[in-house]
Motif scaffolding. Structure first.
Motif, PDB file in Angstrom:
ATOM      1  N   LEU A  55      42.487  42.058  48.448  1.00 50.84           N
ATOM      2  CA  LEU A  55      41.650  42.117  47.251  1.00 50.84           C
ATOM      3  C   LEU A  55      42.343  41.462  46.067  1.00 50.84           C
ATOM      4  N   ILE A  56      43.627  41.761  45.924  1.00 53.81           N
ATOM      5  CA  ILE A  56      44.365  41.254  44.768  1.00 53.81           C
ATOM      6  C   ILE A  56      44.443  39.739  44.810  1.00 53.81           C
ATOM      7  N   ASN A  57      44.496  39.194  46.008  1.00 51.48           N
ATOM      8  CA  ASN A  57      44.659  37.757  46.160  1.00 51.48           C
ATOM      9  C   ASN A  57      43.517  36.975  45.514  1.00 51.48           C
ATOM     10  N   GLU A  58      42.367  37.636  45.319  1.00 55.03           N
ATOM     11  CA  GLU A  58      41.230  36.920  44.754  1.00 55.03           C
ATOM     12  C   GLU A  58      41.282  36.856  43.233  1.00 55.03           C
ATOM     13  N   LEU A  59      42.200  37.619  42.644  1.00 56.11           N
ATOM     14  CA  LEU A  59      42.265  37.642  41.185  1.00 56.11           C
ATOM     15  C   LEU A  59      42.941  36.379  40.674  1.00 56.11           C
ATOM     16  N   PRO A  60      42.662  36.017  39.401  1.00 60.97           N
ATOM     17  CA  PRO A  60      43.381  34.883  38.807  1.00 60.97           C
ATOM     18  C   PRO A  60      44.883  35.163  38.707  1.00 60.97           C
ATOM     19  N   ASP A  61      45.683  34.091  38.661  1.00 58.44           N
ATOM     20  CA  ASP A  61      47.134  34.211  38.811  1.00 58.44           C
ATOM     21  C   ASP A  61      47.805  35.251  37.916  1.00 58.44           C
ATOM     22  N   LYS A  62      47.525  35.188  36.606  1.00 63.45           N
ATOM     23  CA  LYS A  62      48.206  36.083  35.663  1.00 63.45           C
ATOM     24  C   LYS A  62      47.860  37.532  35.955  1.00 63.45           C
ATOM     25  N   LEU A  63      46.551  37.772  36.105  1.00 61.38           N
ATOM     26  CA  LEU A  63      46.076  39.129  36.363  1.00 61.38           C
ATOM     27  C   LEU A  63      46.642  39.625  37.684  1.00 61.38           C
ATOM     28  N   ARG A  64      46.735  38.699  38.652  1.00 62.56           N
ATOM     29  CA  ARG A  64      47.229  39.088  39.959  1.00 62.56           C
ATOM     30  C   ARG A  64      48.666  39.601  39.862  1.00 62.56           C
ATOM     31  N   ALA A  65      49.498  38.908  39.092  1.00 63.29           N
ATOM     32  CA  ALA A  65      50.882  39.345  38.950  1.00 63.29           C
ATOM     33  C   ALA A  65      50.929  40.755  38.361  1.00 63.29           C
ATOM     34  N   PHE A  66      50.067  40.999  37.383  1.00 64.08           N
ATOM     35  CA  PHE A  66      50.059  42.307  36.724  1.00 64.08           C
ATOM     36  C   PHE A  66      49.594  43.405  37.682  1.00 64.08           C
ATOM     37  N   VAL A  67      48.490  43.144  38.382  1.00 63.70           N
ATOM     38  CA  VAL A  67      47.958  44.154  39.300  1.00 63.70           C
ATOM     39  C   VAL A  67      48.944  44.413  40.445  1.00 63.70           C
ATOM     40  N   THR A  68      49.574  43.344  40.921  1.00 61.31           N
ATOM     41  CA  THR A  68      50.585  43.519  41.963  1.00 61.31           C
ATOM     42  C   THR A  68      51.676  44.451  41.471  1.00 61.31           C
TER      43      THR A  68
END
Lengths: 331, 332
Positions: free
Chosen positions: A130-143
């Motif tokens: 799921l996280i992989n679909e997020l935009p790069d910056k947001l993905r780093a934060f959610v990860t």
């Protein structure tokens, strides 16, 4: 002055002779290697072998050797003070036939492993996907948010705060506030609560190494394959997942499966931090706890090594099984 | 429904137009990102990144359900992190309040001042502990990533006699419980004269099996045709490894850096290091925190400080992880 020139000349001579020696040896080895095909292959790939040597040396010295030593120790009586005494299979026999606490530990470990192993693996994968679909910056934060439980070794202590037995524990405080209970529950001192709590915390901790690996693996899946698949009639994300994402990630899936096996069979720190050591009536006692008991407290290293060997063998058996399952993914 | 589809189509077309505009800029950017050979690959990389916005096979309903799921799970896992941060700023009376608050009411820096007082009283200056930890962490992380990758490359991409056996041993070694190897390890360190030496923490980390397994799995996805064509161009094995394979598996080593960094950062090393001035930060901090309930506030401050560095590290490395070309482009 003349002396100095002499020395310089000698140094040059030495250097040149070293280079000559090097070239000469290389030439000789080259000729030597031509005599047999196996040798030739070895010689041509020498860079590869040179690249492998540093790691393999360290790996052998600090991983293989200790493991071999503890295999050996498992057939001995060793209390750290006297020299190890060879006693054959005695440790294993005692362990399997005459150690009721070990049986409890095996049961607990199996319960924890069967629930947290597959479930943790699934959670890691789904969240990574799921996280992989997020935009790069947001993905780093959610990860980061999901990885937070693993990022600090002390994070488990938060759970002992939550399940603290007095009214200051968050679980008790909220349950009392909302009127579910009147008196604080001794969460971590009651047999029936210990295992479920350990399982919850272990699941919560499961977003660790696997999770990061899977995220990195998803990054490597070729985007154009999805486009091609859409043309070929893949209709929804689930089909996409099964036919493209999963087969593309087989190496990472295997990696995280192996880690999941070793981490779910190796549950130990969570139980000690939460339920104490040893836990009440051994309700949260796992194989690793048992190992720590004999290795770290009673100093019966031979016996502890036997426990480790049994754990090791069962992990390998499980690993073979899982390999077969992952081989079938996407077919 | 039909309208929505139309809107999507036009959106896709717009994206296509934008892409064309960006193509030139991307090419430039790619060259500035890395000056390795195969610059054309990099061009595609940046190009693809902009293409990612085109979403196919996604339904709004599914998106909503999954988003909700993500939110719930996210709150659950962020909760302890929030607690750590808030507890560090709570005064003692708030830490023991009933019912407990998650969020701090009267933030104070008392815990940190207490901590600094405790640190000032220690015999070895705190900077020394910090230096030890930073040195061990950096050397161990860089060493493990480079050396393990160097070994993983031949194992992943070449048929080496005995390669499979070596790899199987490495994978299986991951499953051996670490608790029992500490005594044999101690014997080996003693034999090598590495007791009281930071190398006792660095070397085993470099030789640990996790990184090799991880790197090998990722490297096995690098198309062999890349390596072959580089070989035809006359590149040596090491050069291929360093300039072609390593950039392609960037997500892998970024992940590895995070993992190794974090575990070394939290090492106490108390088992092999007895000299006070060689000890680690986490050891010093844990000593301060073990003094009982009165130090609860200090403990909270310690947790926050210990967690900050790996988190910073994590954010920096994760956000630099962009899509690679490991499996796209050339096909075998």
């Amino acid at each position: 002055m003349a002396d100095k020139v002499m020395v310089d000349n000698q140094a040059i001579k030495k250097r040149r002779s070293f280079r000559e020696w090097k070239e000469d040896t290389a030439r000789r080895l080259d000729i030597w290697s031509r005599k047999k095909p196996a040798r030739r292959k070895f010689w041509l790939n020498k860079t590869l072998y040179l690249m492998m040597i540093p790691y393999l040396a360290l790996f052998f010295l600090f991983t293989v050797l200790p493991v071999l030593m503890s295999f050996f120790l498992s057939f001995t009586y060793f209390n750290l003070l006297e020299a190890p005494k060879f006693i054959g299979w005695s440790n294993y026999l005692t362990l399997l036939l005459d150690d009721p606490i070990f049986i409890i530990a095996v049961q607990n470990t199996l319960i924890i492993a069967i629930i947290t192993g597959p479930l943790g693996y699934l959670i890691s994968f789904i969240l990574a996907w799921l996280i992989n679909e997020l935009p790069d910056k947001l993905r780093a934060f959610v990860t980061l948010i999901f990885y937070a439980p693993s990022i600090s070794g002390g994070a488990i202590t938060i759970w002992s705060l939550i399940f603290s037995s007095d009214i200051y524990g968050y679980a008790n405080a909220f349950l009392i506030k909302w009127g579910f209970i009147r008196e604080p529950i001794l969460w971590l001192q009651t047999e029936k609560y210990i295992l479920p709590i350990v399982i919850i915390v272990q699941l919560w901790m499961s977003l660790g190494v696997n999770f990061l690996t899977l995220i990195a693996g998803l990054k490597g899946v070729d985007r154009s394959q999805y486009e091609a698949a859409a043309v070929d009639g893949v209709k929804n994300r689930w089909q996409e997942l099964w036919y493209i994402t999963l087969p593309n990630m087989r190496p990472q899936l295997l990696f995280s499966a192996v880690l999941q096996i070793s981490s779910s069979l190796g549950v130990g720190a969570v139980t000690t931090t939460l339920a104490g050591f040893p836990s009440i009536n051994y309700a949260g006692h796992t194989i690793v706890n048992h190992l720590q008991d004999y290795g770290g407290q009673r100093f019966e290293m031979g016996y502890a090594s036997a426990i480790a060997t049994i754990l090791f063998v069962s992990a390998i058996v499980l690993n073979k099984l899982i390999r077969k399952i992952i081989g079938k993914v996407g077919s | 429904m039909a309208q929505a589809k139309k809107a999507k189509l036009t959106a896709a077309e717009k994206a296509q137009l934008k892409e064309d505009k960006k193509a030139l800029r991307n090419a430039k950017r790619a060259k500035s990102i890395d000056s390795r050979p195969f610059a054309e690959i990099s061009t595609i990389k940046v190009h693809r990144r902009s293409k990612k916005k085109k979403r196919i096979n996604r339904s709004v309903g599914g998106d909503l359900v999954l988003f909700f799921f993500l939110c719930v799970a996210g709150i659950l896992s962020a909760l302890p992190l929030i607690l750590v941060i808030n507890n560090a700023f709570k005064p003692l009376d708030e830490l023991f309040k009933f019912p407990p608050n998650i969020f701090v009411r009267n933030p104070t820096l008392d815990n940190f001042t207490d901590l600094s007082v405790a640190l000032a009283n220690s015999t070895v200056p705190f900077a020394r502990y910090l230096f030890n930890t930073v040195m061990v962490t950096i050397l161990g992380t860089v060493g493990h990533v480079v050396i393990a990758s160097m070994c993983a490359y031949p194992l992943a991409k070449y048929k080496i006699p005995g390669g499979n056996v070596i790899f199987t041993i490495i994978v299986y070694s991951l499953m051996f419980p670490a608790a029992v190897t500490s005594i044999p390890n101690y014997i080996i360190f003693n034999w090598l004269g590495l007791i009281d030496n930071p190398l006792a923490l660095i070397l085993p980390m470099i030789g640990s099996s996790l990184g090799l397994f991880l790197m090998k799995q990722f490297m096995s996805q690098v198309p062999t045709s890349y390596i072959e064509s580089a070989k035809l161009d006359g590149a040596g094995d090491f050069k291929i490894f360093w300039t072609i394979v390593m950039p392609l598996v960037k997500p892998a080593w970024i992940t590895l850096i995070i993992l190794v960094f974090q575990s070394l950062w939290n090492t106490q090393g108390a088992m092999y290091i007895y000299r006070e001035d060689f000890k680690m930060v986490s050891y010093a901090l844990s000593q301060i925190a073990t003094a009982g309930a009165a130090r609860s506030g200090t403990l909270a401050a310690v947790s926050l400080i210990m967690i900050t560095v790996p988190i910073t590290m994590f954010i920096i490395s994760q956000s630099s992880m962009i899509e690679t070309m490991a499996t796209s482009g050339l096909k075998d």
